[in-house]
Write a protein that holds these residues in place. Structure first.
Motif, mmCIF file in Angstrom:
data_model
loop_
_atom_site.group_PDB
_atom_site.id
_atom_site.type_symbol
_atom_site.label_atom_id
_atom_site.label_comp_id
_atom_site.label_asym_id
_atom_site.label_seq_id
_atom_site.Cartn_x
_atom_site.Cartn_y
_atom_site.Cartn_z
ATOM 1 N N TYR A 156 1.699 14.096 -4.379
ATOM 2 C CA TYR A 156 1.417 12.897 -3.593
ATOM 3 C C TYR A 156 2.696 12.266 -3.063
ATOM 4 N N ARG A 157 3.795 12.402 -3.820
ATOM 5 C CA ARG A 157 5.063 11.819 -3.373
ATOM 6 C C ARG A 157 5.670 12.652 -2.243
ATOM 7 N N LEU A 158 5.502 13.963 -2.326
ATOM 8 C CA LEU A 158 5.981 14.835 -1.255
ATOM 9 C C LEU A 158 5.237 14.522 0.043
ATOM 10 N N PHE A 200 20.613 10.044 -3.603
ATOM 11 C CA PHE A 200 19.429 10.083 -2.747
ATOM 12 C C PHE A 200 19.612 11.129 -1.642
ATOM 13 N N HIS A 201 20.747 11.085 -0.971
ATOM 14 C CA HIS A 201 21.000 12.028 0.129
ATOM 15 C C HIS A 201 21.118 13.457 -0.406
ATOM 16 N N ARG A 202 21.771 13.613 -1.557
ATOM 17 C CA ARG A 202 21.957 14.956 -2.122
ATOM 18 C C ARG A 202 20.612 15.581 -2.473
ATOM 19 N N ALA A 257 0.834 -1.205 0.000
ATOM 20 C CA ALA A 257 0.000 0.000 0.000
ATOM 21 C C ALA A 257 0.872 1.260 0.000
ATOM 22 N N ASN A 258 1.957 1.251 0.757
ATOM 23 C CA ASN A 258 2.851 2.409 0.805
ATOM 24 C C ASN A 258 3.474 2.688 -0.553
ATOM 25 N N SER A 259 3.852 1.627 -1.258
ATOM 26 C CA SER A 259 4.491 1.799 -2.566
ATOM 27 C C SER A 259 3.523 2.414 -3.568
ATOM 28 N N ARG A 260 2.236 2.139 -3.419
ATOM 29 C CA ARG A 260 1.243 2.769 -4.285
ATOM 30 C C ARG A 260 1.161 4.265 -3.988
ATOM 31 N N LYS A 261 1.257 4.626 -2.709
ATOM 32 C CA LYS A 261 1.229 6.038 -2.333
ATOM 33 C C LYS A 261 2.495 6.750 -2.800
ATOM 34 N N LEU A 262 3.598 6.028 -2.849
ATOM 35 C CA LEU A 262 4.873 6.582 -3.309
ATOM 36 C C LEU A 262 4.925 6.681 -4.826
ATOM 37 N N CYS A 306 11.757 4.041 -3.412
ATOM 38 C CA CYS A 306 11.894 5.425 -2.958
ATOM 39 C C CYS A 306 13.280 5.966 -3.314
ATOM 40 N N VAL A 307 14.305 5.169 -3.100
ATOM 41 C CA VAL A 307 15.658 5.604 -3.442
ATOM 42 C C VAL A 307 15.765 5.889 -4.933
#
Length: 609
Positions: free
Chosen positions: A448-450, A433-435, A342-347, A382-383
């Motif tokens: 939605y990703r933010l 990713f960190h940068r 479910a989280n991956s769908r939101k991402l 996400c990365v």
């Protein structure tokens, strides 16, 4: 055309918008992007853009294929303007997309192509010699209130965003397109021009012109009464029936009906599902295109077994489609809730589904093992997305990993798989990713990703302090009663500006990730545009530890879990440019924990990757 004939034309967008259209006043409102009862915005515009962009992006420098977006039904009026009987949602979205592209180029001080300008508005001269300037598309129903012309005239974000249903939805659509151009194309004028070129020259639709409105409405009824979305499966269906024994026909028809209905109910494109199914079970070739699927199946009968056992192959497809529908609903292959799915769908939103290939390849795993796999996939996805890894690159990695995942059966196998295919990718992209986390503005991500990022970091702090019991559901944090708070307001009062001080070199510092806080909507409204010192008391009433500790560390004891968590936070007694920078760097560091990204090389070999 004659009074009885029906004219059908295959047109690219550039040709479509050489004519003028109006949506008659009896048509329904513009509804793409409309929020549901839970307050969640519809994703039709996102899917429309993402599907088109994936075709362009997958071409990898070669000439991309054409992309078909559907059919419109029109009837030409006496003034030469087409009445749009069917297809107004995609036509309106296409028009708004052209307006947003023009506005984005203008904001970048780039030249606006004359063709683009004329696709939005132009003049027409009637037989009397009278010339009238008009928009290429006009919404005539009362709910529209002339709002589309505002976008055509370049008002963009300044156009009214509230009022009627259509005004709100069109504002959401325009915002979605601008977010897409900023996040996917980096607001790069050359990339935007490339997308514009593809959109107008390679994206096509079929325009059906009828001699009168009654015929047009009849065709509209016919189109919408048919299962047009499933026609792409016909070749595979025929292939299976060709190899089935007559005694198997009834069984095959029954399985096939269930399979296609499952995909239809899930709202999924059959060819995308078939492509992912093949990649998850048989082939590691990520370059397999949807239009090559039938040819691939025909030449790989030994691998699939569909010639020797067509019913068995159909059963396997049906089982995979059932699991796929569960994935779309945030569940595991057994139909049970899996939070990471479910989280991956939101991402990822509605368009990014390449990771479903791994879900399909791993659906044989036990429930605990699948849940762990899904959690690792969420972190890696996400990365990839934050680090800006191109879709074609991470799909290549997914295709390779799927081949290995098919043979995973034990916990030790899964550990090895995660180390080889997931952890290695996170190490490879951790610096980017960190940068990006440390330098990100709001427009670098889709909205939605933010929201996902901020809610996820907020959730992580809560779990660290209180334990996971009752807090593992990200949906609790993404509840529509929570929202993004700009600590330094977007439209600050004079007092807020004076307290904040100099803006510095980054004139858009207000849109930096470090200036954002995830809070309840009531707190967001109460804090308003006040100075930081006046906002802190409102933050103190938040249920989220991260918000409550924005200004000062609030200790609950000596060594209790909450106290230890709070000591790791980044409170700021004053709010200015330096504070935003410090907080964003802290968020970037904390993100490495949230998504389990190694902070530094763990060995000389790893450092050399």
């Amino acid at each position: 055309m004659s009074t009885q004939s029906i004219d059908s034309k295959d047109l690219q967008i550039s040709d479509v918008f050489k004519d003028f259209y109006r949506v008659p006043d009896y048509q329904r409102e513009y509804v793409w992007g409309e929020s549901d009862r839970k307050g969640e915005r519809g994703d039709e515009v996102d899917k429309f853009l993402d599907d088109i962009y994936r075709e362009l992006d997958a071409a990898d420098g070669k000439e991309p294929p054409e992309y078909f977006i559907g059919t419109i039904v029109v009837c030409k009026g006496e003034d030469g303007v087409f009445d749009l009987i069917d297809g107004q949602q995609r036509m309106t979205t296409s028009f708004v997309t052209l307006c947003a592209i023009r506005d984005a180029l203008e904001d970048l001080d780039a030249d606006i192509p004359d063709t683009l300008t004329s696709q939005i508005a132009a003049a027409s001269t009637d037989w009397k010699g009278d010339t009238v300037g008009r928009m290429r598309l006009d919404l005539q129903y009362e709910d529209a209130q002339g709002i589309l012309a505002k976008y055509g005239e370049g008002e963009g974000f300044d156009a009214p965003a509230e009022g009627t249903r259509s005004i709100t939805n069109l504002a959401n659509a325009y915002k979605a397109v601008r977010e897409f151009l900023a996040a996917e194309l980096s607001d790069d004028r050359q990339k935007i021009r490339l997308f514009y070129g593809y959109f107008t020259n390679k994206v096509k639709l079929i325009r059906i012109e009828t001699p009168n409105v009654s015929r047009a409405l009849k065709i509209f009824e016919t189109i919408n009464d048919r299962g047009v979305g499933l026609d792409a499966m016909d070749l595979l269906k025929n292939l299976l029936f060709m190899h089935a024994d007559a005694t198997q026909f009834d069984a095959l028809k029954s399985v096939w009906k269930d399979l296609t209905q499952t995909l239809y109910d899930a709202g999924e494109k059959p060819l995308r599902f078939l492509r992912y199914f093949i990649m998850a079970n048989y082939s590691s070739d990520e370059k397999l295109r949807e239009d090559e699927i039938y040819g691939w199946l025909s030449s790989h009968a030994k691998e699939t077994g569909h010639e020797n056992d067509p019913v068995g192959f159909a059963d396997k497809l049906k089982a995979a489609a059932t699991a796929y529908a569960y994935f779309l609903d945030g569940r595991g292959p057994d139909g049970k809730d899996v939070r990471a799915v479910a989280n991956s769908r939101k991402l990822g939103g509605s368009a990014i589904k390449q990771h479903f290939i791994l879900y399909l390849a791993g659906r044989h795993l036990s429930s605990p093992m699948f849940a762990r796999l899904a959690r690792e996939i969420e972190n890696l996805l996400c990365v990839w997305l934050i680090a800006g890894v191109p879709a074609k690159d991470y799909e290549r990695q997914i295709a390779k990993a799927a081949t290995k995942l098919q043979s995973v059966s034990t916990q030790e196998d899964l550990d090895d798989f995660i180390s080889e295919y997931i952890s290695s990718q996170k190490r490879r992209h951790r610096d980017d990713f960190h940068r990006w986390m440390a330098t990100m503005h709001t427009w670098d991500l889709r909205q939605y990703r933010l929201r996902y990022l901020l809610a996820k970091i907020t959730q992580h702090v809560e779990i660290e302090a209180r334990g996971s019991d009752g807090l593992e559901d990200l949906g609790h944090f993404l509840d529509t009663r929570n929202d993004i708070e700009h600590i330094y307001p977007q439209t600050p009062t004079d007092a807020a500006s004076e307290e904040f001080g100099e803006i510095g070199e980054d004139e858009d510092i207000v849109e930096r990730l470090g200036n954002l806080l995830w809070v309840e909507q009531a707190i967001n409204r109460a804090a308003g545009n006040k100075p930081y010192s006046k906002k802190l008391p409102h933050y103190d009433s938040s249920s989220f530890i991260l918000a409550r500790s924005q200004g000062t560390i609030k200790l609950n004891g000596v060594n209790d879990q909450i106290t230890q968590t709070v000591k790791r936070l980044r409170p700021e007694t004053e709010w200015n440019v330096e504070a935003i920078e410090r907080r964003q760097n802290w968020m970037a560091d904390r993100a490495m924990e949230v998504w389990e990204v190694p902070a530094k090389a763990e060995s000389p070999d790893e450092a050399a990757e």
